[in-house]
Write a protein that holds these residues in place. Structure first.
Motif, PDB file in Angstrom:
ATOM      1  N   MET A   1    -109.471-114.721  10.025  1.00  0.00           N
ATOM      2  CA  MET A   1    -108.004-114.850   9.996  1.00  0.00           C
ATOM      3  C   MET A   1    -107.606-116.190  10.603  1.00  0.00           C
ATOM      4  SD  MET A   1    -105.249-112.400  11.940  1.00  0.00           S
ATOM      5  CE  MET A   1    -103.537-112.835  12.036  1.00  0.00           C
ATOM      6  N   ALA A   2    -106.960-117.021   9.865  1.00  0.00           N
ATOM      7  CA  ALA A   2    -106.530-118.321  10.376  1.00  0.00           C
ATOM      8  C   ALA A   2    -105.187-118.150  11.058  1.00  0.00           C
ATOM      9  CB  ALA A   2    -106.435-119.320   9.237  1.00  0.00           C
ATOM     10  N   SER A   3    -105.164-118.297  12.373  1.00  0.00           N
ATOM     11  CA  SER A   3    -103.922-118.138  13.115  1.00  0.00           C
ATOM     12  C   SER A   3    -103.957-119.019  14.343  1.00  0.00           C
ATOM     13  CB  SER A   3    -103.713-116.677  13.513  1.00  0.00           C
ATOM     14  OG  SER A   3    -104.750-116.257  14.375  1.00  0.00           O
ATOM     15  N   ASN A   4    -102.794-119.247  14.932  1.00  0.00           N
ATOM     16  CA  ASN A   4    -102.687-120.107  16.095  1.00  0.00           C
ATOM     17  C   ASN A   4    -102.464-119.335  17.391  1.00  0.00           C
ATOM     18  OD1 ASN A   4    -102.889-122.566  14.605  1.00  0.00           O
ATOM     19  ND2 ASN A   4    -100.773-122.272  13.923  1.00  0.00           N
ATOM     20  N   THR A   5    -101.785-118.184  17.296  1.00  0.00           N
ATOM     21  CA  THR A   5    -101.452-117.441  18.511  1.00  0.00           C
ATOM     22  C   THR A   5    -101.587-115.938  18.274  1.00  0.00           C
ATOM     23  OG1 THR A   5     -99.875-119.127  19.227  1.00  0.00           O
ATOM     24  CG2 THR A   5     -99.680-116.965  20.242  1.00  0.00           C
ATOM     25  N   ILE A   6    -102.313-115.290  19.162  1.00  0.00           N
ATOM     26  CA  ILE A   6    -102.364-113.836  19.199  1.00  0.00           C
ATOM     27  C   ILE A   6    -101.865-113.416  20.582  1.00  0.00           C
ATOM     28  CG2 ILE A   6    -103.812-111.771  19.128  1.00  0.00           C
ATOM     29  CD1 ILE A   6    -105.664-113.205  17.218  1.00  0.00           C
ATOM     30  N   ILE A   7    -100.920-112.508  20.594  1.00  0.00           N
ATOM     31  CA  ILE A   7    -100.374-112.008  21.853  1.00  0.00           C
ATOM     32  C   ILE A   7    -100.886-110.605  22.092  1.00  0.00           C
ATOM     33  CG2 ILE A   7     -98.291-111.497  23.174  1.00  0.00           C
ATOM     34  CD1 ILE A   7     -96.768-113.446  21.427  1.00  0.00           C
ATOM     35  N   ILE A 261     -97.483 -94.858  19.661  1.00  0.00           N
ATOM     36  CA  ILE A 261     -97.380 -95.728  18.494  1.00  0.00           C
ATOM     37  C   ILE A 261     -98.376 -95.263  17.434  1.00  0.00           C
ATOM     38  CG2 ILE A 261     -97.504 -98.096  17.651  1.00  0.00           C
ATOM     39  CD1 ILE A 261     -97.117 -99.023  20.570  1.00  0.00           C
ATOM     40  N   LEU A 262     -97.887 -94.978  16.242  1.00  0.00           N
ATOM     41  CA  LEU A 262     -98.763 -94.519  15.161  1.00  0.00           C
ATOM     42  C   LEU A 262     -99.546 -95.701  14.599  1.00  0.00           C
ATOM     43  CD1 LEU A 262     -96.391 -92.108  13.175  1.00  0.00           C
ATOM     44  CD2 LEU A 262     -98.009 -91.548  15.005  1.00  0.00           C
ATOM     45  N   VAL A 263    -100.879 -95.533  14.534  1.00  0.00           N
ATOM     46  CA  VAL A 263    -101.745 -96.563  13.957  1.00  0.00           C
ATOM     47  C   VAL A 263    -102.702 -95.901  12.971  1.00  0.00           C
ATOM     48  CG1 VAL A 263    -101.638 -98.023  16.012  1.00  0.00           C
ATOM     49  CG2 VAL A 263    -103.496 -96.366  15.783  1.00  0.00           C
ATOM     50  N   ASP A 264    -103.323 -96.749  12.126  1.00  0.00           N
ATOM     51  CA  ASP A 264    -104.364 -96.239  11.232  1.00  0.00           C
ATOM     52  C   ASP A 264    -105.718 -96.480  11.880  1.00  0.00           C
ATOM     53  OD1 ASP A 264    -104.917 -98.950  10.902  1.00  0.00           O
ATOM     54  OD2 ASP A 264    -104.000 -99.076   8.913  1.00  0.00           O
ATOM     55  N   THR A 265    -106.797 -96.233  11.137  1.00  0.00           N
ATOM     56  CA  THR A 265    -108.131 -96.378  11.720  1.00  0.00           C
ATOM     57  C   THR A 265    -108.501 -97.837  11.954  1.00  0.00           C
ATOM     58  OG1 THR A 265    -109.128 -96.265   9.522  1.00  0.00           O
ATOM     59  CG2 THR A 265    -108.950 -94.209  10.764  1.00  0.00           C
ATOM     60  N   GLN A 266    -107.676 -98.765  11.477  1.00  0.00           N
ATOM     61  CA  GLN A 266    -107.857-100.179  11.799  1.00  0.00           C
ATOM     62  C   GLN A 266    -106.945-100.619  12.937  1.00  0.00           C
ATOM     63  OE1 GLN A 266    -107.588-102.367   7.975  1.00  0.00           O
ATOM     64  NE2 GLN A 266    -109.816-102.561   8.143  1.00  0.00           N
ATOM     65  N   CYS A 267    -106.368 -99.640  13.628  1.00  0.00           N
ATOM     66  CA  CYS A 267    -105.495 -99.894  14.776  1.00  0.00           C
ATOM     67  C   CYS A 267    -104.216-100.621  14.374  1.00  0.00           C
ATOM     68  CB  CYS A 267    -106.215-100.697  15.866  1.00  0.00           C
ATOM     69  SG  CYS A 267    -107.799-100.002  16.380  1.00  0.00           S
ATOM     70  N   LEU A 312    -108.282-110.012  13.833  1.00  0.00           N
ATOM     71  CA  LEU A 312    -108.974-111.190  13.315  1.00  0.00           C
ATOM     72  C   LEU A 312    -109.364-111.032  11.847  1.00  0.00           C
ATOM     73  CD1 LEU A 312    -111.272-111.989  16.372  1.00  0.00           C
ATOM     74  CD2 LEU A 312    -109.246-113.244  15.635  1.00  0.00           C
ATOM     75  N   GLY A 313    -108.946-109.912  11.250  1.00  0.00           N
ATOM     76  CA  GLY A 313    -109.211-109.704   9.834  1.00  0.00           C
ATOM     77  C   GLY A 313    -110.542-109.040   9.537  1.00  0.00           C
ATOM     78  N   GLN A 314    -111.229-108.557  10.558  1.00  0.00           N
ATOM     79  CA  GLN A 314    -112.511-107.892  10.327  1.00  0.00           C
ATOM     80  C   GLN A 314    -112.289-106.470   9.820  1.00  0.00           C
ATOM     81  OE1 GLN A 314    -115.230-108.207  13.644  1.00  0.00           O
ATOM     82  NE2 GLN A 314    -114.591-110.293  14.124  1.00  0.00           N
ATOM     83  N   ASP A 315    -113.284-105.963   9.118  1.00  0.00           N
ATOM     84  CA  ASP A 315    -113.231-104.601   8.583  1.00  0.00           C
ATOM     85  C   ASP A 315    -113.577-103.624   9.698  1.00  0.00           C
ATOM     86  OD1 ASP A 315    -113.053-102.426   6.937  1.00  0.00           O
ATOM     87  OD2 ASP A 315    -115.001-102.737   5.975  1.00  0.00           O
ATOM     88  N   VAL A 316    -112.603-102.877  10.147  1.00  0.00           N
ATOM     89  CA  VAL A 316    -112.759-101.970  11.283  1.00  0.00           C
ATOM     90  C   VAL A 316    -112.408-100.557  10.847  1.00  0.00           C
ATOM     91  CG1 VAL A 316    -111.800-101.334  13.535  1.00  0.00           C
ATOM     92  CG2 VAL A 316    -112.294-103.724  13.029  1.00  0.00           C
ATOM     93  N   SER A 317    -113.175 -99.594  11.330  1.00  0.00           N
ATOM     94  CA  SER A 317    -112.824 -98.189  11.142  1.00  0.00           C
ATOM     95  C   SER A 317    -113.067 -97.473  12.462  1.00  0.00           C
ATOM     96  CB  SER A 317    -113.661 -97.550  10.022  1.00  0.00           C
ATOM     97  OG  SER A 317    -113.266 -96.201   9.824  1.00  0.00           O
ATOM     98  N   TYR A 318    -112.001 -97.307  13.220  1.00  0.00           N
ATOM     99  CA  TYR A 318    -112.122 -96.736  14.560  1.00  0.00           C
ATOM    100  C   TYR A 318    -111.869 -95.232  14.492  1.00  0.00           C
ATOM    101  CZ  TYR A 318    -111.583 -96.025  19.554  1.00  0.00           C
ATOM    102  OH  TYR A 318    -111.733 -95.578  20.847  1.00  0.00           O
ATOM    103  N   GLU A 319    -112.949 -94.458  14.591  1.00  0.00           N
ATOM    104  CA  GLU A 319    -112.869 -92.994  14.497  1.00  0.00           C
ATOM    105  C   GLU A 319    -113.776 -92.387  15.567  1.00  0.00           C
ATOM    106  OE1 GLU A 319    -114.107 -92.939  10.306  1.00  0.00           O
ATOM    107  OE2 GLU A 319    -112.141 -92.094   9.849  1.00  0.00           O
ATOM    108  N   PRO A 320    -113.428 -92.515  16.832  1.00  0.00           N
ATOM    109  CA  PRO A 320    -114.347 -92.145  17.908  1.00  0.00           C
ATOM    110  C   PRO A 320    -114.470 -90.640  18.115  1.00  0.00           C
ATOM    111  CG  PRO A 320    -112.242 -92.716  18.833  1.00  0.00           C
ATOM    112  CD  PRO A 320    -112.128 -92.976  17.345  1.00  0.00           C
ATOM    113  N   LEU A 321    -115.671 -90.220  18.498  1.00  0.00           N
ATOM    114  CA  LEU A 321    -115.840 -88.875  19.012  1.00  0.00           C
ATOM    115  C   LEU A 321    -115.248 -88.858  20.420  1.00  0.00           C
ATOM    116  CD1 LEU A 321    -117.088 -86.003  18.906  1.00  0.00           C
ATOM    117  CD2 LEU A 321    -119.185 -87.013  19.853  1.00  0.00           C
TER     118      LEU A 321
END
Length: 407
Positions: A1-7, A261-267, A312-321
């Motif tokens: 992901m090309a970006s200048n600022t992440i907060i 806050i409702l999020v998906d498995t990619q947060c 950062l644009g990575q493929d994430v699937s957060y589904e923790p036990l």
């Protein structure tokens, strides 16, 4: 992901790991960490145990050594509060009016201790426990003349505080509004075990009782009045009645929220440029078969990592036990999965000896495991849950057979 600022908003466990992960994944842009506490990111579990007991300094809770933290080259806004999110402009507005543009925003705003909706709920001598300052204030009270401690709430924080105060020599009473301890998170047999543990250590446990009034007497003592008409006197009152998710910033910005806050498995929130992690995030969880908000050290850390990678644009699937633990006296209680009253309970070991694993089965599938001082067996229990391997109740209960052979 090309970006200048992440907060990153929130300087706790989730926020600290999100910021660290951004750098670990090679992000070289501007990282702004906004947190309303003046401490560097720290973990909270020791606050009700070693820090409260005076066995550990507050600095030992910091997530990263100073030199490692400085090496991340973050723009840290400690002691500052985020006031609003301007989603159209993609700007975070600080409480003082400053606006910071972002390419991605990660909300790790956590939660705050729930307070009592009664008069004198914030009187001197009445505490909640969420921050380093809270822990130190309670510790000072315990080290002073406080000999009578009333703990309102028989959940995890309440019981850990009760154990620490009892080991410090205080007379402790736990008041729980529900008919059993930790009723929202564990089945009845675990509640019974916790009750016997605290009674055995001399704690007075009052179940199915609600506090209706608090009053401070002329001599400085606190009178705690219950709904059955009884009253008790305490020098210190610690309120541990749950956590309120800090989702107001997200709500005011129009992000989807429901008890967090409702999020998906990619947060990712309902805004593709905004992510959330930790105690404030409500996430789909296949192990629960529903959305849940996990309040745990493990979830805060690993969801913070996942949110940073997703930003950062990575493929994430957060589904923790789900995993949780609690230290009380000489007990280390650990839980994998989500036990349910509908599950068949299989006990391996003898609770009266202080070492056991309770398995929770749906048919021949282990759905959850609760272990007391049995970390090795619990690791096998985790494998059985994750592998979704069929096992019989008889084999699980048979202590003559190594549990590892089942996995």
């Amino acid at each position: 992901m090309a970006s200048n600022t992440i907060i990153v908003v929130g300087g706790g466990q989730a926020g600290g790991w999100a910021a660290k992960t951004l750098r670990a994944e090679g992000y070289t842009g501007r990282v702004v960490l906004v947190g309303d506490e003046r401490h560097p990111p720290y973990e909270r579990p020791p606050l009700s145990k070693s820090v409260l007991a005076g066995e550990a300094a507050p600095e030992t809770t910091h997530l990263f050594k100073p030199e490692a933290w400085d090496a991340l080259a973050l723009e840290v806004r400690a002691g500052e509060r985020a006031g609003a999110i301007d989603r159209d402009a993609k700007e975070l507005v600080l409480a003082g009016g400053e606006r910071i543009a972002y390419d991605a925003l990660i909300l790790c705003t956590g939660g705050r201790a729930r307070t009592l909706p009664i008069a004198a709920g914030d009187a001197p001598g009445v505490f909640t426990l969420r921050t380093i300052e809270d822990s130190l204030a309670i510790r000072r009270a315990l080290e002073g003349r406080a000999k009578r401690v009333a703990v309102i709430g028989g959940g995890w924080i309440g019981l850990e505080v009760a154990a620490t105060a009892r080991l410090a020599g205080a007379d402790v009473t736990v008041i729980e509004a529900l008919p059993r301890l930790c009723a929202r998170s564990v089945p009845a047999e675990v509640s019974d075990y916790l009750l016997s543990l605290h009674v055995r250590h001399g704690v007075n446990v009052l179940l199915d009782r609600a506090v209706v009034d608090l009053a401070r007497d002329g001599d400085g003592a606190l009178t705690v009045r219950l709904d059955d008409g009884h009253a008790l006197t305490a020098d210190v009152v610690v309120v541990g009645v749950g956590l309120v998710a800090n989702d107001e910033l997200a709500r005011d910005a129009g992000l989807a929220c429901d008890g967090g806050i409702l999020v998906d498995t990619q947060c990712r929130t309902s805004d593709p440029h905004v992510f959330a992690a930790g105690d404030v995030a409500v996430t789909p969880n296949p192990w629960a078969e529903r959305r849940i908000r996990l309040e745990s050290w493990q979830n805060a850390q690993y969801q913070g990592i996942a949110a940073a990678k997703a930003a950062l644009g990575q493929d994430v699937s957060y589904e923790p036990l789900p995993w949780f633990w609690s230290d009380q006296y000489d007990l280390k209680l650990q839980i994998y999965g989500l036990p349910s009253a509908s599950h068949q309970v299989v006990m391996r070991g003898d609770p009266s000896c202080g070492t056991f694993v309770a398995f929770y089965l749906d048919g021949e599938l282990v759905k959850a495991a609760v272990a007391a001082n049995s970390p090795r067996d619990l690791r096998v229990g985790r494998k059985l849950i994750e592998q979704k391997k069929s096992v019989s109740a008889a084999d699980l209960a048979d202590t003559s057979r190594p549990l590892a052979a089942l996995a």
